[in-house]
Design an enzyme around this catalytic site. Structure first.
Site, short mmCIF file in Angstrom:
data_model
loop_
_atom_site.label_atom_id
_atom_site.label_comp_id
_atom_site.label_asym_id
_atom_site.label_seq_id
_atom_site.Cartn_x
_atom_site.Cartn_y
_atom_site.Cartn_z
N HIS A 324 0.86 -1.19 0.00
CA HIS A 324 0.00 0.00 0.00
C HIS A 324 0.89 1.24 0.00
O HIS A 324 1.97 1.25 0.58
CB HIS A 324 -0.89 0.00 1.26
N ASP A 381 -7.88 -4.83 -0.27
CA ASP A 381 -8.41 -5.53 -1.46
C ASP A 381 -8.17 -7.03 -1.41
O ASP A 381 -8.82 -7.78 -2.14
CB ASP A 381 -7.76 -4.95 -2.72
C1 MLT Z 1 -8.29 3.41 -0.53
O1 MLT Z 1 -8.93 2.97 0.45
O2 MLT Z 1 -8.63 4.39 -1.20
C2 MLT Z 1 -7.08 2.62 -0.95
O3 MLT Z 1 -6.51 1.95 0.15
C3 MLT Z 1 -6.05 3.44 -1.70
C4 MLT Z 1 -5.37 4.56 -0.95
O4 MLT Z 1 -5.73 4.93 0.16
O5 MLT Z 1 -4.42 5.09 -1.55
#
Ligand code: MLT
Length: 447
Positions: A324, A381
């Site tokens: 992430h 995810d």
């Molecule tokens: C999100 O929840 O939008 C995803 O984890 C992506 C992010 O935070 O960059």
């Protein structure tokens, strides 16, 4: 940069800093830049004066070290795996809150009392039905259209039925009406698009059901012999919506803010955010994870082979759902979803080999120094697709589910941005690296 102290303040969303500055030495100049201190003691160096004072700009492709705004909506700490909506830990909200309570919290800043929640629900319920005649919009799409393409376009189409909510300077009442219209319609648009794609008659929303059960009802109707969706399925889907409701300045939320900063309407901003979320590097990752797990399951490849391919940059294979941009420890959402996976599959009596595969893949990766040293842990995810499969959601609808959670975060940020004393159009600069000045040459000279 040495740290010295000078008074800094810009808007109510940051604490008054204790006269802190950062000094930038650039050529023969030394520039004292104010330091912003957030409520969780995060530090930001305010460079708004940098270009006018030095002629230089900062360069930060992907904005990994750049803040676009101050915000009081969501705090996350990537190192500690912390995620809070308006200060409330995501774990407590996922355990105890309803989605509309969470949406109220994100949009207005506090959890609602009974009167506030009742009004919020009533305003939402009054807008769950699509405008008369809009359903035929879905008939114009080929059955092969991706649901995110339809959803993004449908939101823009919805604005055509609400011209009174698309003006550039909406009043507070108009902003609130736009928020309720989008929060009410999005699940109905999603479910209508889904059933139309299957050649099935859409099911009208039920005002006696709240956000999550109403969505599941519109998608699949009631289970045999029941009048409402199964409570375990509702609870799992509710947790998915809550866990996906906001995540500070992620790609799609930043998109909503950028488009909204031009004073385009909430509908246009949300439609753009849906487009950004569709990307496989963002909201499309949950679909990509399931497709990856299905491919691995079909291949029967060993974990050693899979992990070796994931480490080989020339293999073209990437371990989706791991790592992430922000979380460098673990994504707190993935832990909650992983636990919910077991509960839902056990309750529904489903044995999904992909869940076993996902758990073993996580275990193998977290023993492999390549992933541990790069802090590549399962993100939100990685397991979400397993739950959605168990709930009967087709893979190509996974990112739509993400959008139905994120809509409240997008709307909260849209509102916060418009109400901010720092409001201005977002227009970054660049460093030009193209050709220097040269003359036009006619075609005859360009052979
Ligand atoms: C999100 O929840 O939008 C995803 O984890 C992506 C992010 O935070 O960059």
């Amino acid at each position: 940069m040495r740290t010295r102290y000078s008074l800094f303040y810009n808007s109510s969303s940051v604490t008054q800093s204790s006269q802190e500055t950062a000094t930038l030495t650039f050529g023969d100049k030394a520039l004292d830049l104010p330091v912003v201190t957030g409520s969780e003691q995060e530090k930001g160096i305010d460079i708004a004066r940098l270009r006018s004072a030095t002629g230089a700009i900062t360069l930060d492709p992907g904005f990994g070290s750049s803040g676009s705004c101050t915000s009081a909506i969501t705090f996350l700490d990537g190192e500690q795996g912390v995620l809070r909506y308006r200060g409330i830990p995501i774990e407590e909200l996922a355990e105890s809150a309803s989605y509309l309570e969470t949406a109220y919290l994100l949009i207005y800043g506090n959890l609602p009392n009974t009167h506030q929640l009742d009004r919020f629900k009533a305003e939402w319920a009054a807008r769950v039905a699509l405008p008369p005649g809009m359903e035929k919009f879905f008939d114009s799409y080929p059955k092969t259209a991706h649901p995110m393409a339809i959803l993004s376009a449908a939101v823009q189409m919805l604005s055509a039925y609400h011209p009174e909510l698309t003006n550039a300077n909406p009043t507070p009442a108009q902003m609130e009406a736009a928020i309720f219209t989008l929060l009410g319609a999005l699940p109905t648009l999603a479910a209508t698009g889904y059933r139309k794609s299957k050649g099935e008659k859409p099911l009208a929303p039920r005002k006696d059901l709240s956000y999550t059960p109403n969505f599941l009802y519109m998608m699949f109707g009631p289970p045999a012999g029941k009048t409402e969706p199964d409570e375990v399925c509702v609870r799992a889907m509710r947790q998915m919506f809550i866990l996906h409701a906001d995540h500070e300045q992620n790609c799609s939320t930043s998109t909503v803010r950028i488009v909204g900063s031009s004073r385009a309407s909430a509908f246009t901003s949300i439609s753009a955010g849906i487009g950004a979320l569709w990307g496989p590097l963002h909201g499309g990752a949950n679909q990509a994870v399931i497709e990856m797990l299905e491919e691995i399951h079909k291949s029967g490849a060993s974990f050693d082979t899979i992990l070796a391919k994931a480490k080989d940059k020339n293999s073209g294979f990437r371990l989706m759902g791991f790592g992430h941009r922000v979380y460098k420890n673990f994504d707190p959402r993935s832990r909650i979803i992983k636990k919910a996976c077991d509960q839902v599959l056990n309750r529904l009596g489903i044995h999904d080999p992909l869940l076993d595969l996902a758990k073993k893949l996580e275990e193998a990766a977290l023993k492999d120094d390549y992933f541990v040293s790069r802090k590549l842990y399962p993100n939100v995810d990685f397991y979400s697709g397993i739950i959605l499969r168990a709930l009967g959601i087709p893979t190509e609808q996974f990112t739509v589910i993400f959008a139905l959670g994120r809509i409240s975060g997008w709307l909260a940020h849209w509102k916060e941005m418009l109400e901010s004393p720092d409001f201005r159009i977002v227009r970054p600069r660049q460093i030009y690296t193209g050709s220097t000045k040269r003359p036009y040459r006619p075609l005859s000279e360009r052979q």
